[in-house]
Design an enzyme around this catalytic site. Sequence first.
Site, PDB file in Angstrom:
ATOM      1  N   ASN A   1       4.775  -8.044  -8.818  1.00 47.08           N
ATOM      2  CA  ASN A   1       4.942  -8.916  -8.595  1.00 47.08           C
ATOM      3  C   ASN A   1       4.756  -9.023 -10.272  1.00 47.08           C
ATOM      4  O   ASN A   1       4.557 -10.455 -10.322  1.00 47.08           O
ATOM      5  CB  ASN A   1       4.282  -9.625  -7.557  1.00 47.08           C
ATOM      6  CG  ASN A   1       2.448  -8.637  -7.927  1.00 47.08           C
ATOM      7  OD1 ASN A   1       2.052  -8.501  -8.459  1.00 47.08           O
ATOM      8  ND2 ASN A   1       1.713  -9.164  -6.980  1.00 47.08           N
TER       9      ASN A   1
ATOM     10  N   SER B   1      -1.079  -2.442  -7.070  1.00 49.52           N
ATOM     11  CA  SER B   1      -2.753  -2.490  -7.380  1.00 49.52           C
ATOM     12  C   SER B   1      -3.466  -3.004  -8.809  1.00 49.52           C
ATOM     13  O   SER B   1      -3.321  -2.003  -9.724  1.00 49.52           O
ATOM     14  CB  SER B   1      -3.401  -1.218  -6.602  1.00 49.52           C
ATOM     15  OG  SER B   1      -5.024  -1.709  -6.188  1.00 49.52           O
TER      16      SER B   1
ATOM     17  N   GLY C   1       4.993   0.550   7.332  1.00 50.91           N
ATOM     18  CA  GLY C   1       5.784   0.343   7.678  1.00 50.91           C
ATOM     19  C   GLY C   1       7.185   0.479   7.753  1.00 50.91           C
ATOM     20  O   GLY C   1       8.001   0.960   8.306  1.00 50.91           O
TER      21      GLY C   1
ATOM     22  N   LYS D   1       7.873   3.985   8.059  1.00 53.29           N
ATOM     23  CA  LYS D   1       7.675   4.415   8.750  1.00 53.29           C
ATOM     24  C   LYS D   1       9.219   3.801   9.477  1.00 53.29           C
ATOM     25  O   LYS D   1      10.314   4.666  10.328  1.00 53.29           O
ATOM     26  CB  LYS D   1       7.364   3.824   9.513  1.00 53.29           C
ATOM     27  CG  LYS D   1       7.445   4.188  11.396  1.00 53.29           C
ATOM     28  CD  LYS D   1       6.283   3.647  11.924  1.00 53.29           C
ATOM     29  CE  LYS D   1       6.283   3.239  13.266  1.00 53.29           C
ATOM     30  NZ  LYS D   1       6.962   1.721  13.998  1.00 53.29           N
TER      31      LYS D   1
ATOM     32  N   TYR E   1     -12.106  -2.410  -4.580  1.00 56.21           N
ATOM     33  CA  TYR E   1     -10.925  -1.654  -4.640  1.00 56.21           C
ATOM     34  C   TYR E   1     -11.803  -0.247  -3.883  1.00 56.21           C
ATOM     35  O   TYR E   1     -10.241  -0.093  -4.076  1.00 56.21           O
ATOM     36  CB  TYR E   1     -11.363  -1.131  -5.997  1.00 56.21           C
ATOM     37  CG  TYR E   1     -10.170   0.082  -6.982  1.00 56.21           C
ATOM     38  CD1 TYR E   1      -8.908  -0.214  -7.192  1.00 56.21           C
ATOM     39  CD2 TYR E   1     -10.448   0.852  -7.393  1.00 56.21           C
ATOM     40  CE1 TYR E   1      -7.627   0.019  -7.794  1.00 56.21           C
ATOM     41  CE2 TYR E   1      -9.351   1.223  -8.178  1.00 56.21           C
ATOM     42  CZ  TYR E   1      -8.083   1.829  -7.826  1.00 56.21           C
ATOM     43  OH  TYR E   1      -7.349   2.316  -8.839  1.00 56.21           O
TER      44      TYR E   1
END
Length: 312
Positions: free
Chosen positions: A33, A76, A103, A106, A146
């Site tokens: 982002n 992060s 997700g 998976k 964090y």
Amino acid sequence: MGRIVITGGAGFLGSHITDRLVSRGDEVVGIDNLVTGSITNIEHLFGEKNYRFVEQDVSRFIWVPGEVDAVLHFASPASPIDYLEMPIQTLKVGSLGTHNALGLAKAKGARFLIASTSEVYGDPHVHPQVETYWGNVNPVGPRGVYDEAKRFSEAMTMAYHRYHGLDTRIARIFNTYGPRMRPNDGRVVSNFIVQALKGEPLTIYGDGKQTRSFCYVEDEARGLIALLDSSENDPVNVGNPNEFTIGELAEIVVELAGSESEIEYHDLPVDDPTQRQPDITRAREILGWEPEIQLRTGVSRTIEYFSGLLGL
Ligand code: UDP
């Protein structure tokens, strides 16, 4: 060779890992982002057939069409000043972002690697830090956003491994430095180098006796890819075990930059760990990896990078 998704792909570490994967022939989809990442870290890849970039916040649902062989979750904020300025985004990317990335892995039947951190050990009472040490973290202190997000991300990763049988990796990354750090990143190596090059005083927080063990980014990226390629599901420390005080680092930077900067002492940030050094026995044995670039060499290369960047 495979198709690899990397979140935080335009970041300092994410972009170095991407370079290595692309050059060995993997197809890479970078997601970022651009809050702390930068297009300048990846624009040299835009002409490559096996590279694609998507600007997206991974704290929201993520989806990548097509086959995926591995998902690497590197998104992060990673510098104390960044996660103090963005405490909620830091918590969200470590928790919701990790859940979304797991997700995706998976759904695709892909391998998953989480970029965890030495901060899971907090201000450690065991030295050097072995992977079996559970750490000493203040959950409500300013760094807790964090540290706890990363601890949660490790717990979530192990839960997906145990419950869903996902093939997972956990890398605990120790202080990494090198080209593509931001000049205003706030971390000690970039701060000292930029200050030394500009002839400004080097800002030591506290008395400078606290220690860190610094890993050059090329060594770090090589270690992380070795972990990805291994079959190890338990956490592995990936760092350089050579330990220095912050005062020693300041002296080395001033000398190698040929600078006349003086030292200025500032208050120590809250919960700043007093010592940090990875025990890398597991990385040596399991991955056959160890760092090759010593601090003086790595700092010289980083000085060269910042001199060019700052036009000095
Ligand atoms: N530090 C310092 N001067 C600076 C920046 C950092 O003395 O200008 C200290 C900081 O207090 C810590 C160490 O250097 O003890 C490493 O800080 P950094 O932010 O690079 O990473 P950390 O290991 O704390 O996450």
